[in-house]
Design an enzyme around this catalytic site. Structure first.
Site, PDB file in Angstrom:
ATOM      1  N   HIS A   9      13.570  -6.329 -82.329  1.00 52.23           N
ATOM      2  CA  HIS A   9      14.882  -6.678 -82.897  1.00 52.23           C
ATOM      3  C   HIS A   9      15.110  -8.165 -82.666  1.00 52.23           C
ATOM      4  O   HIS A   9      15.616  -8.580 -81.620  1.00 52.23           O
ATOM      5  CB  HIS A   9      15.965  -5.815 -82.226  1.00 52.23           C
ATOM      6  CG  HIS A   9      17.335  -5.996 -82.822  1.00 52.23           C
ATOM      7  ND1 HIS A   9      18.317  -5.040 -82.707  1.00 52.23           N
ATOM      8  CD2 HIS A   9      17.887  -7.019 -83.524  1.00 52.23           C
ATOM      9  CE1 HIS A   9      19.407  -5.475 -83.314  1.00 52.23           C
ATOM     10  NE2 HIS A   9      19.178  -6.682 -83.810  1.00 52.23           N
ATOM     11  N   HIS A  11      16.060 -11.695 -85.096  1.00 61.47           N
ATOM     12  CA  HIS A  11      16.330 -12.366 -86.373  1.00 61.47           C
ATOM     13  C   HIS A  11      15.748 -13.765 -86.275  1.00 61.47           C
ATOM     14  O   HIS A  11      16.195 -14.561 -85.429  1.00 61.47           O
ATOM     15  CB  HIS A  11      17.840 -12.441 -86.620  1.00 61.47           C
ATOM     16  CG  HIS A  11      18.510 -11.096 -86.615  1.00 61.47           C
ATOM     17  ND1 HIS A  11      18.765 -10.379 -87.769  1.00 61.47           N
ATOM     18  CD2 HIS A  11      18.956 -10.323 -85.587  1.00 61.47           C
ATOM     19  CE1 HIS A  11      19.355  -9.234 -87.450  1.00 61.47           C
ATOM     20  NE2 HIS A  11      19.476  -9.167 -86.139  1.00 61.47           N
ATOM     21  N   HIS A 189      20.594  -1.778 -88.712  1.00 67.70           N
ATOM     22  CA  HIS A 189      21.582  -1.943 -87.649  1.00 67.70           C
ATOM     23  C   HIS A 189      22.637  -0.845 -87.845  1.00 67.70           C
ATOM     24  O   HIS A 189      23.124  -0.638 -88.966  1.00 67.70           O
ATOM     25  CB  HIS A 189      22.298  -3.287 -87.770  1.00 67.70           C
ATOM     26  CG  HIS A 189      21.506  -4.472 -87.326  1.00 67.70           C
ATOM     27  ND1 HIS A 189      20.253  -4.747 -87.784  1.00 67.70           N
ATOM     28  CD2 HIS A 189      21.808  -5.454 -86.435  1.00 67.70           C
ATOM     29  CE1 HIS A 189      19.818  -5.870 -87.208  1.00 67.70           C
ATOM     30  NE2 HIS A 189      20.745  -6.320 -86.381  1.00 67.70           N
ATOM     31  N   GLU A 192      26.511  -0.924 -83.685  1.00 70.27           N
ATOM     32  CA  GLU A 192      26.710  -2.140 -82.878  1.00 70.27           C
ATOM     33  C   GLU A 192      28.222  -2.307 -82.730  1.00 70.27           C
ATOM     34  O   GLU A 192      28.766  -2.105 -81.648  1.00 70.27           O
ATOM     35  CB  GLU A 192      26.075  -3.359 -83.567  1.00 70.27           C
ATOM     36  CG  GLU A 192      26.257  -4.659 -82.790  1.00 70.27           C
ATOM     37  CD  GLU A 192      25.741  -5.896 -83.540  1.00 70.27           C
ATOM     38  OE1 GLU A 192      25.598  -5.844 -84.778  1.00 70.27           O
ATOM     39  OE2 GLU A 192      25.504  -6.929 -82.864  1.00 70.27           O
ATOM     40  N   ASP A 270      17.609 -10.174 -80.201  1.00 68.54           N
ATOM     41  CA  ASP A 270      18.534 -10.295 -81.335  1.00 68.54           C
ATOM     42  C   ASP A 270      18.535 -11.725 -81.891  1.00 68.54           C
ATOM     43  O   ASP A 270      17.807 -12.005 -82.849  1.00 68.54           O
ATOM     44  CB  ASP A 270      19.942  -9.849 -80.923  1.00 68.54           C
ATOM     45  CG  ASP A 270      20.786  -9.322 -82.079  1.00 68.54           C
ATOM     46  OD1 ASP A 270      20.270  -9.246 -83.197  1.00 68.54           O
ATOM     47  OD2 ASP A 270      21.962  -8.987 -81.851  1.00 68.54           O
TER      48      ASP A 270
HETATM   49  N1  ADE Z   1      22.446 -10.849 -88.004  1.00 68.65           N
HETATM   50  C1  ADE Z   1      21.960 -11.571 -87.012  1.00 68.65           C
HETATM   51  N2  ADE Z   1      22.289 -11.003 -85.834  1.00 68.65           N
HETATM   52  C2  ADE Z   1      22.987  -9.882 -86.106  1.00 68.65           C
HETATM   53  C3  ADE Z   1      23.578  -8.867 -85.333  1.00 68.65           C
HETATM   54  N3  ADE Z   1      23.559  -8.867 -84.003  1.00 68.65           N
HETATM   55  N4  ADE Z   1      24.216  -7.877 -85.968  1.00 68.65           N
HETATM   56  C4  ADE Z   1      24.277  -7.853 -87.287  1.00 68.65           C
HETATM   57  N5  ADE Z   1      23.738  -8.788 -88.065  1.00 68.65           N
HETATM   58  C5  ADE Z   1      23.085  -9.795 -87.482  1.00 68.65           C
HETATM   59 ZN    ZN Z   2      20.484  -7.816 -84.911  1.00 63.21          ZN
END
Ligand code: ADE
Ligand code: ZN
Length: 332
Positions: A9, A11, A189, A192, A270
């Site tokens: 996970h 980005h 996702h 969250e 993340d």
């Molecule tokens: N894009 C980048 N980080 C994210 C996250 N934690 N939750 C949702 N979208 C994202």
């Molecule tokens: Zn994320």
């Protein structure tokens, strides 16, 4: 030597460190509304997911050429490798680039310049996961998947990210069906900031194989039981949860309770440039603050390879798992 682990996970745009942001801004003649890296860092105080996303999308303005995406990915891979990451399944957000006039090919080929050589340069195997922005339309997601079709030899799966609440998974049923028909793996996702129902919907409507975050499953015991029974991996991101105020403090993080419940948890970073740490930093934080034992950390590392999309190379997965079992924690 750090504990070997997979990062599931991450980005890639969230690995843009302030130094690199300013370097790319200068290279591309892009003006940033911050005086310097110190000034920029003062903007890293987030109230919630949306306040983070605003800055995350703003800073992407500096990413314009293949070389920019290559440099971004190489910087991440070097840092990840130094923290024990042996395999990384990397998210990217093409819609955020297409909207700025940066072509899909520029993004994918740029990232691939780094990923294609990552094993020899960094000792990290990689996969690429294309994420749809859930606050954009379902039509835009479908058009994005079509734009990615020439590059599918470089892309393993699809994901769903950006502002969660008010954008339930079912909105993307059609594009996930199309992705499945193309042989792509599916993650999303869910849970969250959004409710536990979004987790159920991601599983039942989108057919996802892993849930990114999934933290709020803990509000629904029947859902926890299902996730345990079906061995659905959750890609948790503890430092992100603290920075985005999904949990009050790291000491309140439900990770120990989630492991005790038998959930297949993994620990990831993340958006490490924004949340104060890469994969190993997240492992160190949960060990220090939540008091996880070495054997619990080994379980998290083992889970990361079990949950990774390495079905095409089980020999590699076995090798990584053997590294986890052989790892000796330093005596402190
Ligand atoms: N894009 C980048 N980080 C994210 C996250 N934690 N939750 C949702 N979208 C994202
Ligand atoms: Zn994320």
């Amino acid at each position: 030597m750090p504990l070997p682990k997979a990062e599931l996970h991450l980005h890639v745009e969230g690995t843009l460190e302030p130094d690199l942001a300013f370097e790319l801004a200068a290279r591309n003649g892009v003006a940033l509304p911050y005086a310097d890296t110190e000034d920029l860092r003062t903007a890293y105080r987030f109230e919630d997911l949306q306040s983070f996303l605003n800055l995350y999308y703003e800073l992407m303005a500096v990413l314009r050429t293949e070389r920019d995406f290559e440099d971004l990915a190489n910087a991440y891979l070097a840092r990840a490798a130094a923290q024990g990451v042996r395999h990384a399944e990397i998210f990217f957000d093409p819609q955020a680039h297409l909207a700025r006039g940066v072509a899909m090919g520029t993004v994918v080929e740029g990232l691939w310049r780094a990923l294609g050589r990552s094993e020899e340069n960094h000792g990290v195997s990689t996969q690429l996961i294309l994420c749809f922005l859930r606050d954009e339309s379902a039509e835009s997601a479908l058009a994005t998947l079509r734009a990615a079709e020439p590059y599918l030899d470089r892309i393993s799966g699809v994901g769903l990210d950006s502002a969660e609440v008010g954008h339930p998974p079912a909105k993307f049923r059609e594009v996930y069906e199309a992705a499945a028909a193309l042989g792509l793996r599916r993650v999303a996702h869910a849970g969250e900031e959004g409710p536990p129902e979004y987790i159920t919907e991601a599983l039942d409507v989108l057919g996802v194989e892993r849930i990114d975050h999934g933290l709020r499953c803990m509000e629904d015991p029947a859902l926890v039981e299902r996730l345990v029974r079906e061995r659905i991996p959750l890609t948790l991101c503890p430092l992100s949860n603290v920075r985005l105020r999904t949990v009050d403090t790291l000491a309140d993080h439900p990770l120990p309770a989630m492991l005790d419940a038998g959930l297949l948890c993994t620990v990831n970073s993340d958006d490490p440039a924004y949340f104060g740490g890469y994969a190993g930093d997240n492992f160190d934080a949960v060990r220090g603050t939540l008091g996880l034992t070495g054997e619990r950390l080994r379980e998290l590392a083992r889970n990361s390879f079990v949950a990774s999309f390495l079905e095409h190379d089980e020999e590699r997965r076995r090798r990584y798992l053997a590294e986890v079992e052989a790892y000796e924690f330093p005596k402190d």
